[in-house]
Scaffold this motif. Structure first.
Motif, short mmCIF file in Angstrom:
data_model
loop_
_atom_site.label_atom_id
_atom_site.label_comp_id
_atom_site.label_asym_id
_atom_site.label_seq_id
_atom_site.Cartn_x
_atom_site.Cartn_y
_atom_site.Cartn_z
N THR A 111 0.83 -1.21 0.00
CA THR A 111 0.00 0.00 0.00
C THR A 111 0.87 1.26 0.00
O THR A 111 0.54 2.25 -0.67
N GLU B 218 2.12 1.81 -3.47
CA GLU B 218 1.06 2.33 -4.34
C GLU B 218 0.82 3.82 -4.10
O GLU B 218 0.72 4.59 -5.05
N ASP B 219 0.77 4.19 -2.81
CA ASP B 219 0.59 5.60 -2.45
C ASP B 219 1.70 6.46 -3.03
O ASP B 219 1.47 7.55 -3.54
#
Ligand code: HEM
Length: 195
Positions: free
Chosen positions: A20, A23-24
């Motif tokens: 995550t 991705e951020d």
């Protein structure tokens, strides 16, 4: 058959633990348009300079060099310094690096720096459109001499078989990603080395 996280290799656990965050970061870098113009790309190089300065010492970590003999040659700090010079960017006054004594934690930080060489394949194509290459302005995005895939697989295999503490390694990897994100978003960091 489903594997529990205990059965996963360290590199897969690190991938899971930071998915995550990665991705951020990708979205943030693209949303800031850091590859949309030479001027914006300068901000990306400053960010990379700050991150690679942080991990510089980890590339000479005694225990890690034992399991990854070419570790020092993998270090991109000198390349990113040359990119700063190519782009006429001034260096900040203090020469700092992080001291990460614990080998598992340091392996997590290095996972972030080494893994970023995979995404760099795509980023290199974007910067070539801006006129930068692996011999000017985008030296730090070049592949390792043996190729990106081989280099990454060798790194993963080394950390997967070293018996590192997965919790500490994940802490290091998360801290690495958060550090890069901070350099991108916190007020000032990108201007910390601006003219
Ligand atoms: C400084 C910023 C970045 C860092 C620290 C970083 C870090 C990483 C890491 C650790 C991996 C390995 C994941 C794994 O397989 O375990 C990775 C892979 C990858 N990254 Fe990034 N990344 C960055 C920026 C980007 C950007 C901006 C993009 C594209 C928009 C990108 C695209 C990719 C892709 C496509 C892969 C997988 C490549 C493959 O499996 O062949 N990365 N990155």
């Amino acid at each position: 058959m489903t594997r529990t996280s205990d059965q996963l290799s360290l590199s897969l656990r690190l991938k899971d633990a930071t998915h995550t965050l990665h991705e951020d970061l990708d979205k943030g870098i693209m949303a800031h348009g850091l590859f949309s113009s030479s001027e914006k790309y300068r901000n990306f190089v400053k960010l990379q300079y700050l991150f690679h300065r942080d991990v510089n010492a980890a590339y000479n970590h005694v225990q890690l060099v034992e399991i990854i003999p070419d570790l020092a040659a993998r270090n991109r700090f000198a390349h990113v310094c040359q990119d700063m010079q190519d782009l006429g960017l001034p260096f900040p006054d203090e020469e700092t690096t992080l001291d990460i004594p614990d080998a598992s934690t340091a392996a997590g930080w290095l996972y972030v720096a080494e893994g970023s060489k995979l995404g760099a394949n795509f980023l290199m194509k974007l910067v070539e459109n801006l006129g930068f290459t692996e011999s000017f302005g985008a030296r730090h995005l070049a592949a390792d001499p043996g190729g990106r895939g081989a280099s990454w697989n060798a790194f993963k295999s080394a950390i997967d078989h070293a018996g590192f503490d997965p919790v500490l390694a994940a802490t290091g990897a998360r801290a690495g990603f958060l550090r890069v994100k901070n350099y991108m978003t916190a007020p000032g960091p990108l201007s910390a080395v601006s003219a």
